[in-house]
Design a protein around this motif. Structure first.
Motif, PDB file in Angstrom:
ATOM      1  N   LEU A  30      15.542   3.241   2.541  1.00  0.00           N
ATOM      2  CA  LEU A  30      14.032   4.548   2.874  1.00  0.00           C
ATOM      3  C   LEU A  30      15.043   6.074   2.950  1.00  0.00           C
ATOM      4  N   LEU A  88      14.144   7.080  -0.216  1.00  0.00           N
ATOM      5  CA  LEU A  88      12.790   7.777   0.156  1.00  0.00           C
ATOM      6  C   LEU A  88      12.229   8.698   0.516  1.00  0.00           C
ATOM      7  N   PHE A  89      12.501   8.993   1.570  1.00  0.00           N
ATOM      8  CA  PHE A  89      13.052  10.474   2.712  1.00  0.00           C
ATOM      9  C   PHE A  89      13.377  11.301   1.399  1.00  0.00           C
ATOM     10  N   LEU A 113       5.290   5.497   1.784  1.00  0.00           N
ATOM     11  CA  LEU A 113       5.588   6.158   2.638  1.00  0.00           C
ATOM     12  C   LEU A 113       4.690   7.111   3.968  1.00  0.00           C
ATOM     13  N   ASP A 114       3.982   6.945   3.018  1.00  0.00           N
ATOM     14  CA  ASP A 114       2.595   7.868   4.185  1.00  0.00           C
ATOM     15  C   ASP A 114       1.820   6.601   4.886  1.00  0.00           C
ATOM     16  N   ARG A 122       1.607  15.185   7.001  1.00  0.00           N
ATOM     17  CA  ARG A 122       2.388  13.296   7.041  1.00  0.00           C
ATOM     18  C   ARG A 122       1.739  12.580   8.715  1.00  0.00           C
ATOM     19  N   ARG A 181       5.175   4.977  -3.304  1.00  0.00           N
ATOM     20  CA  ARG A 181       6.177   4.900  -3.380  1.00  0.00           C
ATOM     21  C   ARG A 181       6.222   6.141  -2.178  1.00  0.00           C
ATOM     22  N   LEU A 192       7.799  -1.402   5.399  1.00  0.00           N
ATOM     23  CA  LEU A 192       8.278  -1.416   3.843  1.00  0.00           C
ATOM     24  C   LEU A 192       8.480  -1.931   3.792  1.00  0.00           C
ATOM     25  N   LEU A 240       9.799   1.568   9.994  1.00  0.00           N
ATOM     26  CA  LEU A 240       9.191   1.937   9.234  1.00  0.00           C
ATOM     27  C   LEU A 240      10.150   0.852   7.602  1.00  0.00           C
TER      28      LEU A 240
END
Lengths: 197, 117
Positions: free
Chosen positions: B7, B10-11, A129-130, A43, A125, A183, A179
């Motif tokens: 979010l 997503l986590f 996120l990454d 990550r 997805r 997104l 974040l």
């Protein structure tokens, strides 16, 4: 030490057993800690091969520290995350230096964001996120990944990052906001939210 | 708030799909572990059976050979203490050049023990 009992044993006890020469303890610690070190490094770096090198190097340092380990002084997992953090920081800095020297290098974030354009299905997805994590400042990324993906508590993250608990809370809160904004911006850009795109 | 919930989802999704290490990586790490591992304490020789006081005593002196040596020395000391072998006095006479026997006549000689007067 029989294999089927190692699940209940703490990392510290296993490390002490490893230091006494028990091979089963080496296997148990490897199975338990490598996925965590690798996940965190992946990550942080966004590169699987580099993350594997970091995980192996961090584990090597753990093996070498085992003989002099003093029980109760540090948690094994926290110690390992700290080593991974430092190794990742070194690599990210080296990467920045290389980029500064060769300006025509394509940023790796662009590769990951290709997944977003393909449509936000399950695997994409994760890629989104990454990609969004990669855009965060390094310290915010560390805090967010440790808190929300690795599941560490704020006091544990404070030890890993060598800062106070309040600073951890601030970093994770700012990181999460940034974040979410990244997104949401991506979705709007790509026409996933509303018709204005 | 909605963004934060999305979010969090997503986590949760990311946590449910952890990065799996390859078998090759696990093998490399384990090889490092075994190469760096301090050697196990060498297993002791067969332990002395419990309840054997002679065995316990022998282990204090480093085995039965050592115990025999200690026992022999003890017996020799006792003999030399109680008796006065003629060879000892002869040797002392030769070395010191004096009549040692005259100074130790109160101690019984080995002959006295052997003859049983």
């Amino acid at each position: 030490m029989p294999r089927d009992t190692t699940d209940e044993v703490s990392d510290e006890v296993l490390l002490a057993a490893y230091a006494r020469g028990e091979a089963a303890a080496a296997r148990a610690l490897t199975a338990r800690l490598v996925p965590r070190a690798l996940g965190y490094a992946a990550r942080m770096l966004g590169d699987r091969a580099e993350a594997e090198d970091v995980a192996q190097e961090a584990m090597l340092r753990l093996w070498r520290a085992a003989a002099g380990w003093r029980t109760g002084e540090a948690q094994v997992a926290t110690w390992l995350y700290r080593v991974v953090t430092n190794l990742c920081t070194d690599r990210l800095r080296a990467r920045q230096r290389r980029r500064a020297e060769t300006l025509d290098d394509a940023p790796e974030v662009a590769d990951a964001s290709a997944g977003v354009e393909a449509g936000m299905i399950e695997a994409d997805r994760m890629a989104a996120l990454d990609a969004a994590l990669a855009e965060l400042p390094e310290r915010q990324r560390q805090a967010v990944v440790l808190r929300h993906l690795e599941g560490l508590s704020n006091p544990e993250i404070a030890v890993v990052m060598d800062i106070g608990v309040e600073a951890v809370e601030s970093l994770t809160a700012r990181g999460k906001r940034a974040l979410a904004a990244i997104l949401a911006g991506r979705r709007e850009e790509l026409g996933y939210d509303g018709d204005e795109g | 708030m909605e963004k934060q919930d999305a979010l969090d989802d997503l986590f949760a999704q990311a946590r449910s799909r952890p990065v799996e290490p390859s078998d090759a990586l696990m093998a490399r790490v384990l090889a490092d572990a075994l190469a760096e591992q301090p050697k196990a304490v060498v297993a002791r020789a067969a332990p002395v059976a419990r309840g054997s006081w002679l065995g316990g005593l022998a282990s204090v002196f480093g085995g039965f050979g050592g115990l025999a040596g200690v026992g022999g020395a003890a017996v020799a000391g006792l003999v030399l203490g109680f008796v006065q072998p003629a060879t000892v006095t002869d040797f002392a006479d030769a070395v010191l050049g004096t009549d040692v026997v005259a100074s130790v006549t109160l101690i019984p000689s080995a002959d006295a023990l052997l003859v049983g007067e």
